[in-house]
Design an enzyme around this catalytic site. Sequence first.
Site, PDB file in Angstrom:
ATOM      1  N   GLU A   1      20.919  25.120  54.840  1.00  0.00           N
ATOM      2  CA  GLU A   1      21.372  26.479  55.159  1.00  0.00           C
ATOM      3  C   GLU A   1      20.200  27.446  55.002  1.00  0.00           C
ATOM      4  O   GLU A   1      19.613  27.537  53.931  1.00  0.00           O
ATOM      5  CB  GLU A   1      22.516  26.847  54.197  1.00  0.00           C
TER       6      GLU A   1
ATOM      7  N   LYS B   1      34.004  28.187  50.662  1.00  0.00           N
ATOM      8  CA  LYS B   1      33.005  28.361  49.612  1.00  0.00           C
ATOM      9  C   LYS B   1      33.571  29.250  48.511  1.00  0.00           C
ATOM     10  O   LYS B   1      34.242  30.244  48.807  1.00  0.00           O
ATOM     11  CB  LYS B   1      31.762  28.990  50.257  1.00  0.00           C
TER      12      LYS B   1
END
Lengths: 217, 162
Positions: A47, A136
């Site tokens: 990421e 998340k």
Amino acid sequence: MITASKHKQNLETILESGLIAVIRIQSRESLQPIIKALHLGGIKAVEITMTTPGAMEAVREASQLYKDKLIIGAGTVLDPHTARTAILAGAQFIVSPVFHADVVSLCRSYSVITVPGTYTPTEILTAWEAGADIVKVFPAPSLGSSYFKDVLAPLPQVRLLPTGISLDTIEEYIKAGVACLSAGATLITPQAVANGDWDSIRDLTIAFLAKIKEARS
Amino acid sequence: MITPKRKDRNLQIMLDSGIVAVIRAQSSEQLIHVVKALREGGVKAIKICRRYSTIIVPGAYTPTEILTAWEAGADIVKVFPATSLGASYFKDVLAPLPQVRMSPTGGVDLNSVTDFIKAGAACVAIGGNLVTKKALAEQDWASITSTAQAFIQKIKEARQPS
């Protein structure tokens, strides 16, 4: 373009490996050596956060350089505009520190994996119902691993991802039932970046992945 | 009336000093209701304050609530109750959201104020630990002055680059 079957395949790869490496750095020069070290360590998903200078070009570069080798995603995506731009640059998953319904629906339009950020059980379920692939939970260290076990008791259908996990805490989070983990400064340590010690990032990646496997078995 | 210029100046003073004293004449239940109302109706409250150029500090808890308040136009986002989150929460949230000004509120004391400022808090709000029940009961105003000075000194020191 990402097809629905590619979306499914990417998601399976991320969940199976169990780890997303989060790159948040202040200068772009270290970006390529970091990604290389992560790749050598066996990482599957990287990421690149939007706070990184030149983040969008970095996503483009990494996506081309590591095509079919790494799943490159964009992090710290706060709005649909950034999400769409990142997808056009090649991002295969979109991560956010917050839950923004428009970002989730945009990602679903393009079959891109969407990982919104939440904190409370209500936010977690709202994000899941909106269509998050993985939810998340950020920042996880302030909640602790028992929070995940508690939330998963009434909500076992949700895939949860705690952030900021270190080598010492992997086991307790995996045992608490999380779907996968993400690690930034605990994996790509500021010291390693400052010293250009890429081997240590590679070795730490190997250790993280081994620990996840071990905790799961 | 508050002009935009006056508002900017007030905000600057608030941020420079780094401390907001919270005086609560009524009950603490009332505060919980106010915070709850602000959380639920936060966007509306922010709009009204912007209409009159008043500094607005809505309460938030989660990163989603924090960014929602900031996007709505909050000057500073109050994070309440801060003690249950800890100073590291602020550092963690500011990593992806460095553009937001946050003020930890609720239980910040002379021992923890340094950690919160070092974690990146724009300023702190102090109620019962500054205007203490004891000082009020004993009408010990001098102790409130000296506590305020101690807080301001700690904030100044914490802001020095280490």
